[in-house]
Design an enzyme around this catalytic site. Structure first.
Site, PDB file in Angstrom:
ATOM      1  N   HIS A  95       0.827  -1.211   0.000  1.00  0.00           N
ATOM      2  CA  HIS A  95       0.000   0.000   0.000  1.00  0.00           C
ATOM      3  C   HIS A  95       0.863   1.263   0.000  1.00  0.00           C
ATOM      4  O   HIS A  95       0.848   2.025  -0.959  1.00  0.00           O
ATOM      5  CB  HIS A  95      -0.947  -0.026   1.203  1.00  0.00           C
ATOM      6  CG  HIS A  95      -1.806   1.183   1.310  1.00  0.00           C
ATOM      7  ND1 HIS A  95      -1.900   1.918   2.471  1.00  0.00           N
ATOM      8  CD2 HIS A  95      -2.605   1.799   0.414  1.00  0.00           C
ATOM      9  CE1 HIS A  95      -2.732   2.927   2.272  1.00  0.00           C
ATOM     10  NE2 HIS A  95      -3.179   2.879   1.041  1.00  0.00           N
TER      11      HIS A  95
ATOM     12  N   HIS B 194      -2.046   1.280   8.061  1.00  0.00           N
ATOM     13  CA  HIS B 194      -3.463   1.469   7.730  1.00  0.00           C
ATOM     14  C   HIS B 194      -4.264   0.177   7.869  1.00  0.00           C
ATOM     15  O   HIS B 194      -5.367   0.076   7.373  1.00  0.00           O
ATOM     16  CB  HIS B 194      -3.616   2.022   6.317  1.00  0.00           C
ATOM     17  CG  HIS B 194      -2.889   3.306   6.094  1.00  0.00           C
ATOM     18  ND1 HIS B 194      -1.702   3.384   5.409  1.00  0.00           N
ATOM     19  CD2 HIS B 194      -3.167   4.568   6.476  1.00  0.00           C
ATOM     20  CE1 HIS B 194      -1.280   4.627   5.376  1.00  0.00           C
ATOM     21  NE2 HIS B 194      -2.148   5.381   6.022  1.00  0.00           N
TER      22      HIS B 194
END
Lengths: 168, 861
Positions: A101, A118
């Site tokens: 990510h 996250h």
């Protein structure tokens, strides 16, 4: 949650899976696809010894660097058959240690990889697929081979490591 | 080896690549993206001066700060010039909304573009006509002539448009926006007078939040920065980690982790305490929005799990605690709200006639939420800081409230709690929707003014159609075979009705000319009142399209210029066209314009020039910007003072041009836009209702909510006698991280189909054990409305006795089980509550068991 299949049953399913995916893969990437040149493995990876089957304990991850000295990767024996798994139980897998990510380090946390930035989560038994969270690309899986002595070698990276335009 | 095509290098855009600004096609958050397009065969170099990113790729980039460019962010397409192009779509680091961050969905924008190298080759590329049981290609000319001939034929016979039914989006993003919405509005409300029109996700043409709007509060009133500044964020019926992912991770999470304290200090009053924020999640499920926060900031998060349908009672109970404890500012209430109506609120919602202990005992019994938790929530929402400073609370709600039973009262109760505590119009506050899609609504006045209190309720178009009324059904960019409630009956009836027409016109061979076909269709429609003609206009063949007679190919995101606002900041930006639509696909506004012009030709032939003129609404629309500018004429004069922003439409963009938007780029401008009377410059509105509310006198209009009356008959039947035993589970429905505003594309992408091969239902481990169910097993969920075969997913996210079904999966819809109930005040359905039973069908399909992950999605630590 996941019942163990017998080894025979597992191999049967794996053969079926491979057959299905080879035709699926073709459909996903057309014969004359312009994407072919970048299809992994497209780069000259080195074969690097990363451990021995006899030294691994279920759910105890081992970190190493691959495909170069500065890039973290994780080797883990899952204790259940995994896609792309090697060893007598087909349960040893390795993945890039970098979240796809935004490049944070991932942690192995009983059955799963979690990124604490996250909270993307990846399933190491299922080709590193993102089963929760933000990472739109699965974790790059490292191709492993095992020799007669039980030594495990990393030989390629399937997937792009975050932050790069090419893995090496 | 890999089970999917994986890449270990990606081509960098060369410095010669064309760069575009855009906004993600998917959810409400509206993250900024950059697009690079260049011919296949060329690519940039690794050095910063050799690629269009201007990033040095000879060494790894900085974690979290670098430009994300992953395997999923590159694809190829073919232009109208016949050449192949690379397309790269990456998160914009200069967007204030996402700041380089991106979600699972947005990170795959490139994979969803029409490409001959990807699964998305399956786009609609030319109009298709049903001939018997086959779809055959026809020209746009013939398709338009057919549409016009049938519409005019119906008008000529009926002398009105009541037999024309439409189901059309009203949102922005996803390849729609102000341009397409205005095109639809001009055709359906100015040229035609369509009464039987429903919005994409519900059976009527209505606001989902009249309970707020009729109080004087538009639902988009806060800014994303308020999520960073709030002392407390409340997520009520909104699982934002999964459905507003970047708002949650980039802003809310940073707030509760303490990363935004310095920003708070800058904005807060002198000496006002500023610390890491708190989060309250209110949801019947233990959602990932709660468990992520629990993993990240354990003592700063609270979960309230009310019984189904009882949220408004819970909101009123929190408000009662606020009242008892004096957490309100009398001067504010007197200055800014209608104190005459406040009496009604005190009597019916706060129930001041009932003693506090008795009231709270009742609230606890109805909602199932312990009194101590209700009181703690009230403290976190409104207890003054240091006894002097008002607390700043931002309440974000979405479908758990909107698609609850009693839609109107639910929404009203939440916004009233916010106003009671002065949590609107100050930095760090607000009370509004999270949003589903982005927005972009501009149309001439619609046929329904408001709720039952304002000229409503609107017509239920589903029931109109299933009861055998209407002759022409036009479905535009939505899929009611998945999305509408009481779906099994809906599908069955539309199938039956469309089939009647198909049979009638094919009885002895179908007419071969367009006029012959028009005549045969009209004859059949009036010979059998149950026969129905259906048109589907979309980018793919949808489930609904299988019963259509005519399918029109539309352009998607990136294939035309469009404009929309996001939901967290009302941020208006230009979504630039960066590629051609496939084949003969056209933007929706152009299709509406062409249909209008074709009908006009028929009126001109009859010398009815005045009628024809109404249908030529698009004659000056040469570009998308022409439509955008024409739409702005619908808005009120926006040369008003800052405090009068409250009087403007939420989306008012009068005076804004594409050139202006190109200049501001990712910074955009927040609607409502004002033309400042002093400077004569366009200015945006950061947050709303700081000085006045959006009512005639500027005062907030209170409303006394209904008493708890139990469940509506459609669901109450399952709670009595034998049926209570036959259907022992509560069923709720919703969206998940990976299938959110994206399933029309997801089914084309192998990585999605592997991870989510089938729709799944969450079941608690206790119930799973009793029924001998494991994750991955096939289960049937059923009630008197319908049936669905789902995959079981065992998790503690649901309480024992509850099932959560994923909505809108292409292999089965949860709406087969939902009832036909709608709130009598608004005609909004209760998609999120019914009863059912569950049975195990079989173990997991071996292939799925081997390839799909069943690890628990709400377990982060």
């Amino acid at each position: 949650m996941q019942r163990m299949l017998s080894r025979r049953g597992f191999l049967k399913v794996m053969a079926m899976t491979a057959a299905l995916f080879s035709s699926w893969g073709k459909a996903a990437l057309a014969a004359g696809s312009k994407l072919k040149p970048w299809l992994a493995p497209s780069l000259p990876y080195k074969s690097v010894k990363v451990g021995n089957v006899a030294d691994l304990t279920v759910n105890k991850p081992v970190t190493f660097n691959y495909p170069d000295a500065n890039t973290p990767a994780v080797l883990v024996k899952l204790g259940k058959p995994a896609l792309g798994g090697v060893g007598p139980q087909n349960d040893i897998v390795a993945f890039s240690g970098v979240c796809t990510h935004m490049g944070c380090p991932i942690q192995y946390q009983g059955e799963r990889f979690v990124c604490r930035c996250h909270y993307s989560m990846f399933d190491p038994a299922k080709a590193g697929q993102t089963y929760q969270g933000l990472a739109s690309t699965w974790l790059p899986q490292i191709t492993l081979t095992v020799d007669k002595k039980g030594d495990i070698y990393a030989t390629a990276v399937n997937g792009l490591i975050w932050g790069r335009a090419k893995n090496i | 080896m890999s089970i999917l095509p994986r890449f270990d290098q990606v081509p960098l855009p060369p410095t010669s690549a064309t760069e575009y600004n855009t906004v993600c096609q998917f959810c409400n958050v509206g993250c900024g993206y950059k697009v690079y397009v260049w011919p296949v065969g060329e690519q940039g170099g690794l050095k910063a001066d050799e690629n269009a990113f201007k990033v040095d790729f000879t060494k790894p980039q900085a974690v979290l700060k670098g430009q994300s460019y992953t395997e999923a962010m590159h694809s190829t397409t073919v232009g109208k010039d016949g050449r192949e192009y690379n397309i790269v779509i990456v998160p914009a680091t200069n967007s204030p909304i996402n700041q380089g961050n991106y979600s699972y969905r947005g990170g795959s924008n490139a994979l969803t573009m029409w490409s001959l190298d990807r699964g998305t080759q399956d786009r609609l590329t030319y109009p298709l006509l049903r001939v018997g049981d086959q779809f055959q290609a026809i020209t746009w000319d013939d398709a338009l002539a057919l549409m016009a001939g049938i519409i005019k034929g119906i008008r000529d016979r009926d002398k009105n448009d009541d037999n024309i039914a439409v189901k059309c989006y009203d949102h922005g993003g996803s390849g729609a926006g102000f341009e397409d919405n205005y095109g639809a509005g001009k055709l359906f409300f100015t040229a035609l007078s369509v009464k039987h029109i429903a919005i994409h996700n519900r059976p009527a043409y209505n606001s989902e939040v009249w309970g707020s709007r009729e109080r004087g509060v538009h639902e988009l009133n806060y800014d994303y920065s308020d999520a960073r500044l709030a002392d407390t964020v409340v997520l009520w019926g909104a699982n934002s980690y999964e459905t507003a992912t970047i708002l949650y991770t980039q802003h809310i999470l940073e707030n509760i982790q303490g990363s935004t304290v310095a920003e708070k200090k800058k904005v807060f009053d002198k000496d006002e305490p500023a610390e890491a924020g708190y989060l309250i999640v209110i949801d019947p499920r233990k959602t990932s929005s709660y468990t992520v926060a629990e993993a990240a900031a354990k003592n700063r998060v609270l979960l309230l799990q009310p019984n189904f349908g009882t949220d408004y009672i819970l909101a009123n109970a929190i408000a009662r605690v606020v009242w008892e404890r004096g957490y309100y500012d009398k001067a504010y209430l007197e200055a800014r709200t209608d104190m005459k109506l406040f009496e009604d609120y005190k009597k019916k919602s706060l129930k001041l006639d009932v003693k506090y202990d008795e009231f709270m005992a009742q609230a606890e019994r109805i909602t199932g939420v312990p009194k101590a938790q209700i009181e703690q929530a009230a403290d976190w929402i409104a207890k003054p800081k240091g006894n002097k400073f008002k607390r700043r609370t931002l309440t974000i709600y979405e479908k758990g409230i909107i698609w609850n039973m009693k839609n109107y009262d639910q929404v009203a109760a939440l916004v009233q709690l916010a106003v009671l505590t002065h949590n609107i119009g100050r930095p760090g506050t607000g009370c509004g929707r999270q949003g589903g899609h982005q927005e972009g609504y501009v149309r001439p006045p619609s046929p329904t003014p408001g709720s039952i209190y304002n000229g409503g309720p609107p017509v239920n178009v589903d029931k109109f159609l299933t009861s055998g009324k209407g002759k022409f059904y036009w479905v535009i960019a939505n899929d009611p075979y998945l999305s509408t409630p009481n779906n099994q009956i809906f599908r069955k009836r539309i199938h039956e009705r469309t089939k009647k027409l198909t049979r009638a016109i094919g009885e002895s061979g179908e007419p071969s000319t367009t006029q012959g076909r028009i005549d045969a269709i009209l004859k059949a429609l009036y010979a059998d009142p149950d026969a129905l003609f259906m048109v589907v206009q979309d980018i793919y063949m949808t489930e609904t399209a299988r019963d259509a007679h005519l399918v029109l190919p539309a352009a998607g995101w990136g294939e035309a210029n469009e404009t929309s606002i996001n939901c967290n900041s009302r941020l208006l930006r230009l979504y630039e066209k960066f590629m051609d639509p496939p084949g003969e696909a056209k933007p929706d506004w152009e299709i509406f314009k062409l249909v209008g012009e074709e009908i006009a030709k028929l009126y001109r032939a009859e010398k009815k020039n005045d009628v024809a003129a109404k249908f030529e609404f698009g004659k000056n629309w040469k570009t998308d910007e022409d439509v955008f500018l024409a739409g702005s004429e619908e808005f009120a004069d926006n040369q008003v003072s800052e405090e009068d922003e409250a009087k403007l439409e939420a989306e008012n963009y009068k005076g804004v041009t594409y050139a202006f938007l190109k200049q501001v780029g990712q910074e955009g401008i927040r609607t409502p836009v004002r033309l400042d009377p002093k400077t004569k410059k366009l200015v945006g509105t950061l947050r709303r209702y700081t000085v006045k509310f959006g009512t005639a006198d500027g005062k907030f209009k209170w409303y006394g909510t209904d008493d708890w009356e139990g469940y509506p008959a459609e669901v109450a039947k399952y709670l009595e006698g034998n049926k209570a035993k036959e259907y022992p589970f509560w069923v709720t429905t919703g969206r998940v991280q990976h299938l959110w505003q994206s399933t029309y594309h997801d089914r084309q992408l192998p990585e999605r189909v592997i991870t989510h091969p089938l729709p799944y239902a969450e079941i608690n481990p206790e119930d799973a054990k009793k029924l001998n169910i494991e994750s991955g097993d096939l289960i049937e969920i059923f009630n008197e409305e319908g049936n669905a075969i789902y995959m079981a997913y065992v998790t503690d996210a649901v309480k024992p006795g509850s099932i959560f079904m994923v909505m809108y999966h292409w292999r089965g819809t949860s709406n087969s089980l939902t009832t036909g109930y709608t709130d009598p005040k608004t005609t909004i359905p209760w998609y999120k509550g019914t009863r059912a039973n569950v049975r195990k069908v079989a173990g997991a399909i071996p292939f799925i068991k081997q390839t799909a992950s069943f690890l628990q999605q709400n377990k982060f630590s």
